[in-house]
Design a protein around this motif. Structure first.
Motif, PDB file in Angstrom:
ATOM      1  N   ASP A 252      -3.074   0.626  -6.731  1.00 24.99           N
ATOM      2  CA  ASP A 252      -4.116   1.223  -7.571  1.00 24.99           C
ATOM      3  C   ASP A 252      -4.543   0.252  -8.669  1.00 24.99           C
ATOM      4  OD1 ASP A 252      -4.700   3.743  -6.488  1.00 24.99           O
ATOM      5  OD2 ASP A 252      -2.841   4.588  -7.285  1.00 24.99           O
ATOM      6  N   ARG A 253      -3.595  -0.450  -9.251  1.00 21.74           N
ATOM      7  CA  ARG A 253      -3.899  -1.372 -10.345  1.00 21.74           C
ATOM      8  C   ARG A 253      -4.797  -2.521  -9.895  1.00 21.74           C
ATOM      9  NH1 ARG A 253       0.950  -3.498 -13.685  1.00 21.74           N
ATOM     10  NH2 ARG A 253      -0.836  -4.207 -14.916  1.00 21.74           N
ATOM     11  N   VAL A 254      -4.658  -2.946  -8.633  1.00 22.29           N
ATOM     12  CA  VAL A 254      -5.472  -4.069  -8.152  1.00 22.29           C
ATOM     13  C   VAL A 254      -6.710  -3.592  -7.402  1.00 22.29           C
ATOM     14  CG1 VAL A 254      -3.475  -5.597  -8.032  1.00 22.29           C
ATOM     15  CG2 VAL A 254      -4.138  -4.297  -5.999  1.00 22.29           C
TER      16      VAL A 254
ATOM     17  N   GLU B  68      -7.604   3.489  -3.200  1.00 21.23           N
ATOM     18  CA  GLU B  68      -8.438   4.306  -2.322  1.00 21.23           C
ATOM     19  C   GLU B  68      -8.516   3.700  -0.925  1.00 21.23           C
ATOM     20  OE1 GLU B  68     -10.558   7.508  -1.145  1.00 21.23           O
ATOM     21  OE2 GLU B  68      -9.538   7.207  -3.088  1.00 21.23           O
ATOM     22  N   TRP B  69      -8.641   2.396  -0.857  1.00 20.75           N
ATOM     23  CA  TRP B  69      -8.688   1.699   0.447  1.00 20.75           C
ATOM     24  C   TRP B  69      -7.421   1.960   1.236  1.00 20.75           C
ATOM     25  CZ3 TRP B  69      -5.502  -2.479   1.952  1.00 20.75           C
ATOM     26  CH2 TRP B  69      -5.881  -3.135   3.125  1.00 20.75           C
ATOM     27  N   THR B  70      -6.274   1.939   0.559  1.00 19.72           N
ATOM     28  CA  THR B  70      -4.999   2.183   1.235  1.00 19.72           C
ATOM     29  C   THR B  70      -4.929   3.596   1.782  1.00 19.72           C
ATOM     30  OG1 THR B  70      -3.863   0.602  -0.200  1.00 19.72           O
ATOM     31  CG2 THR B  70      -2.486   2.207   0.943  1.00 19.72           C
ATOM     32  N   ARG B  71      -5.367   4.570   0.997  1.00 28.84           N
ATOM     33  CA  ARG B  71      -5.330   5.958   1.458  1.00 28.84           C
ATOM     34  C   ARG B  71      -6.276   6.182   2.637  1.00 28.84           C
ATOM     35  NH1 ARG B  71      -4.098   6.497  -4.079  1.00 28.84           N
ATOM     36  NH2 ARG B  71      -6.277   6.255  -4.717  1.00 28.84           N
ATOM     37  N   GLU B  72      -7.431   5.536   2.612  1.00 29.68           N
ATOM     38  CA  GLU B  72      -8.380   5.683   3.721  1.00 29.68           C
ATOM     39  C   GLU B  72      -7.839   5.095   5.018  1.00 29.68           C
ATOM     40  OE1 GLU B  72     -11.867   3.763   2.357  1.00 29.68           O
ATOM     41  OE2 GLU B  72     -12.527   5.426   1.046  1.00 29.68           O
ATOM     42  N   ARG B  73      -7.019   4.072   4.906  1.00 33.84           N
ATOM     43  CA  ARG B  73      -6.461   3.432   6.113  1.00 33.84           C
ATOM     44  C   ARG B  73      -5.188   4.102   6.615  1.00 33.84           C
ATOM     45  NH1 ARG B  73      -7.475  -1.919   7.507  1.00 33.84           N
ATOM     46  NH2 ARG B  73      -5.234  -2.296   7.774  1.00 33.84           N
ATOM     47  N   GLY B  74      -4.734   5.131   5.927  1.00 34.69           N
ATOM     48  CA  GLY B  74      -3.563   5.859   6.402  1.00 34.69           C
ATOM     49  C   GLY B  74      -2.303   5.580   5.622  1.00 34.69           C
ATOM     50  N   GLY B  75      -2.396   4.889   4.507  1.00 39.86           N
ATOM     51  CA  GLY B  75      -1.234   4.671   3.659  1.00 39.86           C
ATOM     52  C   GLY B  75      -0.573   3.324   3.871  1.00 39.86           C
TER      53      GLY B  75
END
Length: 577
Positions: free
Chosen positions: A473-475, A479-486
């Motif tokens: 989140d800091r970098v 959101e990108w990580t959550r959209e890709r499935g974690g």
């Protein structure tokens, strides 16, 4: 004996000494080695005894004696038949277990020799003396190391265990009939000489060429696979494929030549085994006629050479295996220089730990520095001071030495001058401690072919998933990580499934997890468009400011004044304030 002994100064060991050291390391511990040799000798002795007792039993049974006279021979045949297979299995199990245990030690020590050279010293000799790099280095680390267990399995064990069995068989034959013992000894000596010479003539050259040809094929394949997109773009793929095909053809020809040589060697030994049997009969028949030998013993004397030569057949081949193993050991010894190349920093014997506050001051007074393998300095007359919490931007044209300066600060490159962290001269402390203080976010971050979690965890193994998500989140990747499935989302080989900007942010997340007080960021915007580059630079500097870190940002991208405390310019290896 370890092959990880690497020194900076003084006369290092010669390549021959390095080769001998590697071969000694390839040998299992004496207890394990001698256990395998003893089991091999018992297996060979059982094979010889089986044929000898069987010959005596069949011949004696034809005389129709009372069963009591041959019952022990019947038991012996069964025992030796079982013992041959049983001891052979145990010998293979013990020998391979011992040899493969050493394989791990060899690889660990080889990497231990490479680690002090990395990253700039590995392959540094490519520019000067042709040391391995790329596919060639991979071949030496994999294929050549895999050849080393053969030193114990196909050289030492056959020579010792086979030699003991052959010698005992000659003595036994001599006790039965001295003339037959002498004949067997002479034919064995002749077979050893002929087999060794035939093997050397027919396969010697091929065996020495297989290792470098295999490396050449690996190098051609490495070039084809890693540069496939570039080769296609410039219509150079056919030429690259032809290089792979030609390298494969040369290796195949060498392997076939070696196989032919092994076949000729086995044929020569088999021919002399037949000669030994004929000569044993020629000496035994007159002895039988003179009453000095009975019929069952004649059968033993006549057939014993066949069993002895079966055991003996591995001895001439051991010299062929020795050539292959020695060639691989020489290539491994040549992979890493006996002494650390000039330009690569090494720990002094009495290196001290480095303890610094959360944000130390950096003072660098450099007279010169050069890449390993090159005499021309890449940096000279550089005086750099970084105060705690500063955010400094370093600019300069391509080739000015910006990356070299980053590697000096992280102790990948040595320097002529002084370098102190909070007043402590780093030349007297452990290099790893310096790198725990000064971290590098490289221009092209390396991403492992694994998921996002594993690409972050190696920066801090104890980090929880919540901590990993927080740093993402800091970098700006939450959101990108959550959209890709974690965190389980893959990044692909060398980051093929992420963009250049995302790779840079992942690298920044790793640096934050590692908690470097001083962060050197080398061209984070080199592979992204302008809009993304501006966001990356802003995120890096604002994140560092929030944590109170010291940042040296090497960048071609314009940086707003409010984000930095100072600007520096590097021109032709010299720092211009």
């Amino acid at each position: 004996m370890s092959i990880s002994d690497v020194a900076r100064t003084g006369p290092g060991p010669s390549e021959r000494e390095q080769t001998r050291r590697i071969l000694r390391l390839a040998l299992p511990p004496a207890r394990r080695l001698w256990s395998a040799i003893a089991l091999g000798a018992l297996s060979g002795a059982s094979a010889v005894a089986l044929l000898g007792v069987s010959a005596w039993l069949i011949t004696r049974a034809s005389e129709q004696p009372s069963l009591i006279y041959i019952s022990m021979a019947v038991v012996g045949v069964r025992a030796f038949a079982l013992g041959r297979a049983f001891f052979r299995y145990l010998e293979r199990l013990a020998g391979h277990d011992a040899a493969f245990r050493r394989l791990g030690d060899i690889r660990a020590d080889l990497f231990a020799r490479l680690v002090p050279l990395g990253p700039d010293g590995v392959g540094a000799g490519d520019r000067r003396d042709g040391r391995a790099g790329g596919g060639e280095l991979l071949s030496r680390l994999a294929d050549d190391v895999d050849e080393l267990p053969d030193f114990a399995l196909r050289v030492v064990q056959p020579l010792v265990s086979g030699g003991v069995v052959v010698l005992a068989s000659v003595v036994a034959t001599f006790l039965f009939l001295p003339a037959a013992g002498v004949v067997l000894l002479l034919t064995l000596v002749a077979a050893f000489a002929v087999g060794t010479l035939v093997n050397r003539w027919a396969a010697g050259s091929a065996e020495r060429r297989i290792a470098p040809l295999r490396a050449a094929l690996a190098s051609a394949l490495h070039e084809l696979v890693t540069g496939l997109d570039l080769l296609i773009a410039f219509d150079a793929l056919p030429q690259a494929r032809e290089r792979v095909r030609a390298a494969s053809a040369r290796l195949t020809a060498a392997v076939r030549t070696r196989a032919a040589g092994l076949g000729l060697t086995a044929g020569a030994v088999s021919l002399l085994a037949g000669v030994a049997t004929v000569l044993a009969l020629a000496t035994g028949i007159p002895a039988l006629a003179a009453g000095r030998l009975d019929a069952p013993t004649l059968a033993v004397v006549a057939l014993l050479p066949l069993a002895v030569f079966e055991v003996f057949g591995t001895l001439p081949l051991a010299f062929g295996a020795w050539r292959r193993v020695r060639a691989s050991a020489e290539r491994i010894a040549d992979t890493v220089p006996a002494t650390v190349p000039d330009g690569v920093p090494v720990d002094v014997p009495a290196a001290l730990p480095l303890t610094v506050p959360s944000a130390p001051d950096i003072a660098l007074h450099l007279r010169s520095a050069h890449w390993p393998g090159s005499d021309a300095p890449v940096l000279h007359a550089v005086d750099l001071s970084l105060r705690a919490g500063e955010r400094v931007v370093l600019t300069g044209p391509t080739g000015a030495g910006k990356t070299a300066l980053a590697h000096v600060l992280t102790r990948f490159l040595d320097l002529d001058g002084t370098y102190a962290i909070d007043g402590v001269d780093v030349s007297g402390v452990r290099q790893d401690d310096v790198r725990r203080v000064v971290g590098l976010v490289e221009q092209q971050p390396y991403l492992f072919d694994s998921d996002l979690r594993q690409n972050l965890l190696f920066a801090r193994e104890t980090a929880t998933d919540d901590e990993l998500l927080a740093v993402l989140d800091r970098v700006g990747l939450g959101e990108w990580t959550r959209e890709r499935g974690g965190l389980t989302s893959p990044v692909g080989e060398l980051g093929a499934l992420v963009s250049g900007g995302q790779a840079q942010r992942i690298a920044l997340a790793r640096a934050l997890l590692a908690d470097f007080p001083v962060l050197v960021v080398d061209e984070p915007t080199a592979n992204v468009d302008t809009a993304v580059a501006d966001r990356i630079v802003r995120d890096i500097l604002t994140t560092a400011a929030d944590d109170g870190r010291t940042v040296l940002l090497i960048s071609h991208t314009p940086v707003p004044d409010e984000l930095v405390t100072r600007r520096l310019h590097l021109e032709a290896g010299t720092l211009i304030p």
